[in-house]
Design a protein around this motif. Structure first.
Motif, short mmCIF file in Angstrom:
data_model
loop_
_atom_site.label_atom_id
_atom_site.label_comp_id
_atom_site.label_asym_id
_atom_site.label_seq_id
_atom_site.Cartn_x
_atom_site.Cartn_y
_atom_site.Cartn_z
N LYS A 1 -20.07 -5.57 -28.83
CA LYS A 1 -21.71 -5.67 -28.95
C LYS A 1 -22.19 -7.06 -28.67
CE LYS A 1 -21.42 -1.63 -32.05
NZ LYS A 1 -21.17 -1.15 -33.35
N LYS A 2 -21.31 -7.93 -28.73
CA LYS A 2 -21.83 -9.09 -28.56
C LYS A 2 -21.91 -9.73 -26.99
CE LYS A 2 -20.95 -10.90 -33.15
NZ LYS A 2 -19.80 -11.89 -33.88
N LEU A 3 -21.43 -8.74 -26.27
CA LEU A 3 -21.16 -8.79 -24.75
C LEU A 3 -22.66 -8.82 -24.32
CD1 LEU A 3 -19.19 -9.39 -22.62
CD2 LEU A 3 -18.79 -7.18 -22.41
N ASP A 4 -22.95 -9.38 -23.08
CA ASP A 4 -24.35 -9.21 -22.48
C ASP A 4 -24.39 -7.66 -22.05
OD1 ASP A 4 -25.24 -9.00 -19.29
OD2 ASP A 4 -26.51 -10.34 -20.52
N PHE A 5 -25.58 -7.12 -22.26
CA PHE A 5 -25.63 -5.75 -22.20
C PHE A 5 -25.43 -5.15 -20.63
CE2 PHE A 5 -28.39 -1.91 -21.66
CZ PHE A 5 -27.98 -1.16 -22.64
N GLN A 6 -25.98 -6.10 -19.89
CA GLN A 6 -25.64 -5.54 -18.44
C GLN A 6 -24.20 -5.56 -17.97
OE1 GLN A 6 -27.80 -4.38 -16.25
NE2 GLN A 6 -29.45 -4.93 -17.66
N ARG A 7 -23.51 -6.40 -18.72
CA ARG A 7 -22.07 -6.61 -18.38
C ARG A 7 -21.51 -5.28 -18.84
NH1 ARG A 7 -21.83 -12.77 -17.99
NH2 ARG A 7 -22.10 -13.03 -15.74
N ALA A 8 -21.67 -5.10 -20.16
CA ALA A 8 -21.33 -3.80 -20.91
C ALA A 8 -21.28 -2.67 -20.18
CB ALA A 8 -21.88 -3.77 -22.55
N LEU A 9 -22.78 -2.54 -19.65
CA LEU A 9 -22.72 -1.25 -18.80
C LEU A 9 -21.89 -1.43 -17.62
CD1 LEU A 9 -26.91 -1.30 -18.70
CD2 LEU A 9 -25.31 0.21 -20.23
N LEU A 10 -21.62 -2.26 -17.04
CA LEU A 10 -20.91 -2.41 -15.73
C LEU A 10 -19.43 -2.01 -16.35
CD1 LEU A 10 -21.77 -5.54 -13.69
CD2 LEU A 10 -21.72 -3.34 -13.01
N LEU A 11 -18.95 -2.77 -17.27
CA LEU A 11 -17.71 -2.21 -18.11
C LEU A 11 -17.50 -0.88 -18.13
CD1 LEU A 11 -14.92 -3.46 -18.77
CD2 LEU A 11 -16.10 -3.86 -21.12
N ALA A 12 -18.40 -0.14 -18.92
CA ALA A 12 -18.35 1.36 -19.17
C ALA A 12 -18.45 1.82 -17.77
CB ALA A 12 -19.62 1.82 -19.87
N LYS A 13 -19.17 1.75 -16.86
CA LYS A 13 -19.08 2.33 -15.46
C LYS A 13 -17.75 2.25 -14.81
CE LYS A 13 -21.58 2.55 -10.98
NZ LYS A 13 -22.60 2.15 -10.39
N CYS A 14 -17.00 1.09 -14.91
CA CYS A 14 -15.78 0.75 -14.14
C CYS A 14 -14.65 1.57 -14.93
CB CYS A 14 -15.29 -0.72 -14.25
SG CYS A 14 -16.46 -1.73 -13.20
N LEU A 15 -14.96 1.79 -16.13
CA LEU A 15 -13.81 2.31 -16.77
C LEU A 15 -14.14 3.83 -17.18
CD1 LEU A 15 -13.21 -0.26 -19.94
CD2 LEU A 15 -11.84 0.55 -17.83
N HIS A 16 -15.05 4.50 -16.48
CA HIS A 16 -15.61 5.86 -16.35
C HIS A 16 -15.78 6.46 -17.92
CE1 HIS A 16 -14.46 5.65 -12.29
NE2 HIS A 16 -13.35 5.17 -12.60
N ILE A 17 -16.46 5.71 -18.78
CA ILE A 17 -16.84 5.98 -19.84
C ILE A 17 -18.35 5.82 -20.32
CG2 ILE A 17 -14.66 5.67 -21.15
CD1 ILE A 17 -15.61 2.98 -22.23
N GLN A 18 -18.81 6.53 -21.26
CA GLN A 18 -20.16 6.66 -21.50
C GLN A 18 -20.42 5.16 -22.32
OE1 GLN A 18 -21.41 10.02 -23.86
NE2 GLN A 18 -21.31 11.26 -21.85
#
Length: 78
Positions: free
Chosen positions: A54-71
């Motif tokens: 939750k302390k990660l930059d929001f845009q990077r968190a979204l990219l991470l979720a996308k790469c890992l195929h999770i919501q």
């Protein structure tokens, strides 16, 4: 869906969703770093729950979720 359910059921431990998914998709920290712009050391810290997602930059968190195929919610609530 059944395969994914069984995979998560087996992994009902203290492993983070990031650790589980990187293992499932055979991502290295370096590969995930290139895709998301998150440093390899930060990815390692997130995988091992040494850093709060939750302390990660929001845009990077979204990219991470996308790469890992999770919501996004799954990533942020794990």
């Amino acid at each position: 869906i059944n395969k994914a359910y069984n995979f998560f059921k087996e992994k009902q431990s203290n492993d983070s969703i990031i650790k589980i998914k990187t293992k499932q998709y055979k991502y290295s920290n370096k590969e995930l770093s290139k895709e998301t712009g998150i440093s390899s050391s930060m990815i390692d810290a997130l995988k091992n729950r040494k850093r709060d997602i939750k302390k990660l930059d929001f845009q990077r968190a979204l990219l991470l979720a996308k790469c890992l195929h999770i919501q996004n919610e799954t990533l942020l609530n794990n």
